[in-house]
Scaffold this active site. Structure first.
Site, PDB file in Angstrom:
ATOM      1  N   ASP A  82       0.976  -1.309  -0.037  1.00 63.01           N
ATOM      2  CA  ASP A  82       0.001   0.091   0.114  1.00 63.01           C
ATOM      3  C   ASP A  82       0.867   1.002   0.083  1.00 63.01           C
ATOM      4  O   ASP A  82       2.023   1.563   0.718  1.00 63.01           O
ATOM      5  CB  ASP A  82      -0.860  -0.106   1.207  1.00 63.01           C
ATOM      6  N   GLU A 134      -2.468   6.090  -8.327  1.00 65.52           N
ATOM      7  CA  GLU A 134      -3.301   7.132  -7.787  1.00 65.52           C
ATOM      8  C   GLU A 134      -3.357   8.656  -8.445  1.00 65.52           C
ATOM      9  O   GLU A 134      -2.261   8.952  -8.865  1.00 65.52           O
ATOM     10  CB  GLU A 134      -2.884   7.429  -6.301  1.00 65.52           C
TER      11      GLU A 134
END
Length: 283
Positions: A82, A134
């Site tokens: 992550d 992202e």
């Protein structure tokens, strides 16, 4: 236990308006709690390791932890790196058998973000590993926000990174924040709708700790196929462990303490798993 291909799973989830939850884990004990919650909810889950966890333990050891827990678990557990800003760390996690990695170039220019994502996607291809990118910013932690333009994902930027770098899933900044917030985050559903119309890639919503159940379900119906939950897990872990230790610190013994703590972590994970399975109307 049949473990489905993760890339195909999230594609199916977007089409069927379902959601996979990724829980940030720190060790074997909160991982066990997540596995127990998954079995009770009859839902596959994602165990996510944040870079400090990988730096402390190595991606190799994190993979072995999941393998050990998975052997006694009925529901699939997918392992994810992550918010890594390091291409090298992503490549090592891929080599060590992770199912998914996130290369987070959101703090860089769009050109740099695309280049970073493209390199990781290319490296992951032969291993069949899912790659998350992202666009925009998730508020909280060290992210400084001065206006909506600072964090809201641009539809044009979303289209650019999807077309040029081809990530399998995409986290988008639409108003959510990492951690606990004084009030419920204001999610820009209008921007989420625009992004969902512009690209078919499954979308990711970060900051799942503080998002109301209704907003979670609305997001799922609008294209979100993965939800990240972190702060709720490690805060429960630390507070519960502290409360148990302070009862008799001189006699504190880890196995006895953790027998009490693990069920509490499981309960908060189950709360989020139940949230994605609720049904709300978009009206």
């Amino acid at each position: 236990m049949q473990k489905k291909d993760l890339i195909e799973l999230v594609k199916t989830y977007r089409n069927e308006q379902k959601c996979l939850i990724g829980f940030n884990i720190n060790d074997i004990y909160d991982l066990k709690a997540i596995a127990l919650a998954a079995d009770e909810a009859l839902s596959p889950v994602m165990a996510m390791t944040y870079p400090p966890v990988v730096e402390l333990n190595s991606s190799f050891l994190c993979k072995k932890m999941v393998e050990g827990i998975q052997a006694n678990t009925k529901q699939p557990i997918y392992l994810h790196l992550d918010h890594s800003t390091s291409i090298t760390m992503c490549k090592q996690a891929i080599d060590d058998g992770y199912d998914s990695v996130m290369i987070d170039g959101s703090q860089r220019s769009l050109k740099e973000n695309i280049a970073m994502t493209k390199e990781v996607v290319k490296y992951a291809e032969s291993a069949g590993v899912m790659v998350e990118a992202e666009i925009g910013k998730i508020m909280g932690r060290d992210v400084v926000v001065k206006s909506d333009k600072d964090f809201l994902a641009s539809v044009n930027d979303v289209k650019a990174i999807v077309e040029e770098a081809q990530p399998h899933i995409l986290a988008v900044g639409i108003g959510t924040a990492h951690g606990f917030t004084p009030k419920a985050p204001k999610i820009h559903f209008d921007r989420l709708a625009e992004i969902a119309d512009a690209v078919a890639v499954p979308l990711v919503l970060h900051g799942g700790t503080g998002i109301p159940d209704e907003d979670i379900q609305k997001s799922i119906q609008m294209g979100v196929a993965k939800l990240n939950v972190g702060t709720m897990i490690h805060t429960t872990y630390m507070k519960s462990l502290y409360n148990e230790m302070r009862k008799d610190i001189d006699s504190a013994y880890p196995p006895y303490l953790l027998k009490t703590v693990i069920p509490e972590i499981k309960d908060v994970a189950l709360n989020r798993l139940n949230a994605v399975n609720k049904q709300y109307s978009l009206a």
